[in-house]
Design a protein around this motif. Structure first.
Motif, PDB file in Angstrom:
ATOM      1  N   THR A   4       3.971   1.613  -1.115  1.00  0.00           N
ATOM      2  CA  THR A   4       4.619   1.774  -2.423  1.00  0.00           C
ATOM      3  C   THR A   4       3.633   2.338  -3.437  1.00  0.00           C
ATOM      4  O   THR A   4       3.974   3.218  -4.240  1.00  0.00           O
ATOM      5  CB  THR A   4       5.170   0.419  -2.912  1.00  0.00           C
ATOM      6  OG1 THR A   4       5.930  -0.170  -1.867  1.00  0.00           O
ATOM      7  CG2 THR A   4       6.069   0.611  -4.118  1.00  0.00           C
ATOM      8  N   GLN A   5       2.407   1.844  -3.384  1.00  0.00           N
ATOM      9  CA  GLN A   5       1.394   2.344  -4.326  1.00  0.00           C
ATOM     10  C   GLN A   5       1.048   3.809  -4.075  1.00  0.00           C
ATOM     11  O   GLN A   5       0.843   4.569  -5.022  1.00  0.00           O
ATOM     12  CB  GLN A   5       0.131   1.497  -4.238  1.00  0.00           C
ATOM     13  CG  GLN A   5       0.285   0.174  -4.961  1.00  0.00           C
ATOM     14  CD  GLN A   5      -0.990  -0.634  -4.960  1.00  0.00           C
ATOM     15  OE1 GLN A   5      -2.087  -0.095  -4.776  1.00  0.00           O
ATOM     16  NE2 GLN A   5      -0.858  -1.923  -5.155  1.00  0.00           N
TER      17      GLN A   5
ATOM     18  N   GLU B  74       0.840  -1.211   0.000  1.00  0.00           N
ATOM     19  CA  GLU B  74       0.000   0.000   0.000  1.00  0.00           C
ATOM     20  C   GLU B  74       0.873   1.259   0.000  1.00  0.00           C
ATOM     21  O   GLU B  74       0.580   2.224  -0.703  1.00  0.00           O
ATOM     22  CB  GLU B  74      -0.930   0.001   1.219  1.00  0.00           C
ATOM     23  CG  GLU B  74      -2.072  -1.008   1.095  1.00  0.00           C
ATOM     24  CD  GLU B  74      -3.002  -1.029   2.316  1.00  0.00           C
ATOM     25  OE1 GLU B  74      -4.056  -1.660   2.233  1.00  0.00           O
ATOM     26  OE2 GLU B  74      -2.649  -0.417   3.349  1.00  0.00           O
TER      27      GLU B  74
ATOM     28  N   ILE C 160       3.022   6.086  -2.829  1.00  0.00           N
ATOM     29  CA  ILE C 160       4.131   6.906  -3.337  1.00  0.00           C
ATOM     30  C   ILE C 160       4.067   7.002  -4.856  1.00  0.00           C
ATOM     31  O   ILE C 160       4.192   8.082  -5.435  1.00  0.00           O
ATOM     32  CB  ILE C 160       5.497   6.327  -2.900  1.00  0.00           C
ATOM     33  CG1 ILE C 160       5.635   6.354  -1.372  1.00  0.00           C
ATOM     34  CG2 ILE C 160       6.638   7.134  -3.527  1.00  0.00           C
ATOM     35  CD1 ILE C 160       6.941   5.808  -0.863  1.00  0.00           C
ATOM     36  N   ALA C 161       3.834   5.871  -5.512  1.00  0.00           N
ATOM     37  CA  ALA C 161       3.852   5.858  -6.975  1.00  0.00           C
ATOM     38  C   ALA C 161       2.679   6.652  -7.554  1.00  0.00           C
ATOM     39  O   ALA C 161       2.836   7.381  -8.529  1.00  0.00           O
ATOM     40  CB  ALA C 161       3.824   4.417  -7.474  1.00  0.00           C
ATOM     41  N   ARG C 162       1.504   6.521  -6.949  1.00  0.00           N
ATOM     42  CA  ARG C 162       0.310   7.147  -7.528  1.00  0.00           C
ATOM     43  C   ARG C 162       0.132   8.588  -7.125  1.00  0.00           C
ATOM     44  O   ARG C 162      -0.282   9.432  -7.895  1.00  0.00           O
ATOM     45  CB  ARG C 162      -0.943   6.397  -7.073  1.00  0.00           C
ATOM     46  CG  ARG C 162      -1.119   5.078  -7.779  1.00  0.00           C
ATOM     47  CD  ARG C 162      -2.526   4.566  -7.474  1.00  0.00           C
ATOM     48  NE  ARG C 162      -2.615   3.165  -7.821  1.00  0.00           N
ATOM     49  CZ  ARG C 162      -3.450   2.319  -7.245  1.00  0.00           C
ATOM     50  NH1 ARG C 162      -4.261   2.751  -6.285  1.00  0.00           N
ATOM     51  NH2 ARG C 162      -3.490   1.076  -7.616  1.00  0.00           N
TER      52      ARG C 162
ATOM     53  N   MET D 137       7.306   6.843   5.074  1.00  0.00           N
ATOM     54  CA  MET D 137       8.610   6.282   5.431  1.00  0.00           C
ATOM     55  C   MET D 137       8.590   5.765   6.877  1.00  0.00           C
ATOM     56  O   MET D 137       9.220   4.754   7.195  1.00  0.00           O
ATOM     57  CB  MET D 137       9.718   7.332   5.266  1.00  0.00           C
ATOM     58  CG  MET D 137       9.865   7.899   3.857  1.00  0.00           C
ATOM     59  SD  MET D 137       9.960   6.647   2.534  1.00  0.00           S
ATOM     60  CE  MET D 137      11.734   6.479   2.379  1.00  0.00           C
TER      61      MET D 137
ATOM     62  N   GLN E 231       2.414  10.532  -5.296  1.00  0.00           N
ATOM     63  CA  GLN E 231       3.631  11.337  -5.190  1.00  0.00           C
ATOM     64  C   GLN E 231       3.595  12.300  -4.008  1.00  0.00           C
ATOM     65  O   GLN E 231       3.673  13.520  -4.182  1.00  0.00           O
ATOM     66  CB  GLN E 231       3.855  12.090  -6.498  1.00  0.00           C
ATOM     67  CG  GLN E 231       3.736  11.127  -7.686  1.00  0.00           C
ATOM     68  CD  GLN E 231       4.283  11.676  -8.956  1.00  0.00           C
ATOM     69  OE1 GLN E 231       4.155  12.857  -9.218  1.00  0.00           O
ATOM     70  NE2 GLN E 231       4.914  10.829  -9.751  1.00  0.00           N
ATOM     71  N   PRO E 232       3.483  11.748  -2.825  1.00  0.00           N
ATOM     72  CA  PRO E 232       3.413  12.588  -1.620  1.00  0.00           C
ATOM     73  C   PRO E 232       4.731  13.322  -1.381  1.00  0.00           C
ATOM     74  O   PRO E 232       5.794  12.846  -1.792  1.00  0.00           O
ATOM     75  CB  PRO E 232       3.172  11.581  -0.502  1.00  0.00           C
ATOM     76  CG  PRO E 232       3.776  10.323  -1.017  1.00  0.00           C
ATOM     77  CD  PRO E 232       3.558  10.326  -2.497  1.00  0.00           C
ATOM     78  N   THR E 233       4.648  14.451  -0.731  1.00  0.00           N
ATOM     79  CA  THR E 233       5.860  15.185  -0.348  1.00  0.00           C
ATOM     80  C   THR E 233       5.763  15.523   1.139  1.00  0.00           C
ATOM     81  O   THR E 233       4.748  15.290   1.780  1.00  0.00           O
ATOM     82  CB  THR E 233       5.993  16.500  -1.153  1.00  0.00           C
ATOM     83  OG1 THR E 233       4.766  17.219  -1.019  1.00  0.00           O
ATOM     84  CG2 THR E 233       6.269  16.216  -2.619  1.00  0.00           C
ATOM     85  N   ALA E 234       6.849  16.090   1.650  1.00  0.00           N
ATOM     86  CA  ALA E 234       6.903  16.603   3.027  1.00  0.00           C
ATOM     87  C   ALA E 234       6.284  15.633   4.036  1.00  0.00           C
ATOM     88  O   ALA E 234       6.672  14.471   4.102  1.00  0.00           O
ATOM     89  CB  ALA E 234       6.245  17.975   3.100  1.00  0.00           C
TER      90      ALA E 234
ATOM     91  N   LEU F 220       4.926  12.165   2.949  1.00  0.00           N
ATOM     92  CA  LEU F 220       6.006  11.244   2.592  1.00  0.00           C
ATOM     93  C   LEU F 220       6.696  10.712   3.846  1.00  0.00           C
ATOM     94  O   LEU F 220       7.007   9.522   3.947  1.00  0.00           O
ATOM     95  CB  LEU F 220       7.015  11.962   1.694  1.00  0.00           C
ATOM     96  CG  LEU F 220       8.203  11.129   1.234  1.00  0.00           C
ATOM     97  CD1 LEU F 220       7.753   9.880   0.486  1.00  0.00           C
ATOM     98  CD2 LEU F 220       9.119  11.966   0.342  1.00  0.00           C
ATOM     99  N   ARG F 221       6.905  11.611   4.805  1.00  0.00           N
ATOM    100  CA  ARG F 221       7.549  11.165   6.051  1.00  0.00           C
ATOM    101  C   ARG F 221       6.685  10.151   6.770  1.00  0.00           C
ATOM    102  O   ARG F 221       7.197   9.201   7.355  1.00  0.00           O
ATOM    103  CB  ARG F 221       7.825  12.365   6.973  1.00  0.00           C
ATOM    104  CG  ARG F 221       9.041  13.167   6.559  1.00  0.00           C
ATOM    105  CD  ARG F 221       9.555  14.010   7.709  1.00  0.00           C
ATOM    106  NE  ARG F 221       8.535  14.904   8.241  1.00  0.00           N
ATOM    107  CZ  ARG F 221       8.202  16.061   7.686  1.00  0.00           C
ATOM    108  NH1 ARG F 221       8.801  16.477   6.594  1.00  0.00           N
ATOM    109  NH2 ARG F 221       7.261  16.814   8.220  1.00  0.00           N
TER     110      ARG F 221
END
Lengths: 234, 234
Positions: free
Chosen positions: B69-70, B67, B72-74, B86, B76-79, B82-83
């Motif tokens: 990985t998907q 989930e 991130i790929a779809r 991770m 494209q989260p930032t800040a 994204l954290r």
């Protein structure tokens, strides 16, 4: 042209991260080698060196982690590039743990030799185990560098051999303790050191496994997600 | 409007992943609780249950990883988004390892009780250690759910207490082995089980640490990257 520039930048970033991982791999390999030498030879200066250098391994992990996060945030990688980054994130966690094992072995070396205890047995077996796991680590790093998916199966087999070797060490230590109960404390310290060596093999096996994940890619994983959901609910 | 839709979809995705992590946390908490019960009471059906259920923990880890990985790929989260992802990737690795510890404890329970060996000591201490690490795990999951950064310091202190408790178990087991060398094999199995319990505390501490990383964010880490480079070269 702009698009091409972005691709090139991405490639350069990924190459930088990959070479950092190999640098980290070399660093922990050296840490393990030195810690084993300290354990088996009683060279406690070497043990101190390993303990003092552990923070460098940790710093390198954080540096690579920071680079990965920045690449994701700035370049928004997809597919293979993203998988490479996720693989790096996982691999560095295992490399950092290998670094911890080196520190653990070094600390045990100090305890075992520092207490001026009686001469200690079974180091030939631990030395043998260490050679096995160091070879596994080099194989795993090489597989990572060359994206070689065949190493995973080989490392699984080798990990079983290392586990068997650990069991042999354990049996011998138990015999040793039974024969001379005054040696129990030392034997337990050796046991912890041997366990740390054995765990290095597990981490090497993990790293080779991530390479397979990276190469197989998203589709394979995606296909199996429903399967996983079913498995969880069972 | 389209932009707003994307944000909402991202929030929904992240919420799904977060609740999955808490589901996984609950699952490993149950696995640890049962494995300790098996160890201390000798209920080997419970031990078998834990061993049989470990694959569910692993499947849930893979599902959450997929989930993430998907997303991130779809998306494209930032800040911060994204954290969070991770952080989830790291937390599930620790939760999966806690699951492995439950399996390990269950296997030791079978070895210790299954061999019809003499009655075994020191379970009250291991029970106490277990209560400590289970509380740590609940605190860490709660910190993750509420993005509470204050738990990390508390868990660091508690982890030291758990380590002390483990050392006490170890000392007692050594005394026990010295008094009756026939018990050495059993004592070593108990030692491995106690070690597995102690490691659960380490993983709980790790999870609370990731929450701090998540909350502090990229800038703090970024600022320290040059510092890290200097540290590595030392």
């Amino acid at each position: 042209m702009a698009q091409e520039h972005i691709f090139k930048q991405m490639d350069a970033d990924l190459e930088e991260v990959r070479s950092r991982v190999l640098q980290m791999g070399g660093m922990v390999e050296e840490q393990i080698t030195k810690s084993i030498e300290a354990l088996t030879s009683g060279n406690l200066e070497l043990a101190d060196e390993v303990i003092a250098n552990d923070h460098r391994v940790n710093a390198l992990e954080m540096l690579i982690d920071g680079e990965c996060t920045q690449i994701i945030a700035r370049r928004q990688p997809t597919a293979g590039d993203l998988r490479l980054i996720m693989t790096v994130e996982r691999a560095i966690t295992d490399l950092e743990r290998i670094g911890d094992k080196a520190e653990k072995i070094a600390r045990m070396a100090k305890k075992i030799h520092g207490a001026d205890r009686i001469s200690v047995p079974r180091f030939s077996e631990i030395r043998h185990m260490s050679e096995m796991v160091l070879e596994m680590l080099r194989t795993a790093l090489d597989a990572f560098a060359r994206l070689d998916t065949t190493a995973a199966a080989q490392l699984k087999r080798q990990d079983v051999e290392v586990d068997d070797e650990f069991d042999a060490v354990l049996r011998h230590l138990i015999t040793f303790m039974m024969e001379d109960p005054r040696m129990i404390t030392t034997a337990i310290d050796i046991l912890f050191a041997a366990k740390a060596v054995e765990r290095v093999g597990d981490h090497a096996k993990n790293i080779a496994g991530y390479v397979v994940y990276m190469a197989k890619g998203k589709d394979v994983r995606h296909a199996s997600m429903e399967e996983m959901e079913r498995e969880i609910e069972q």
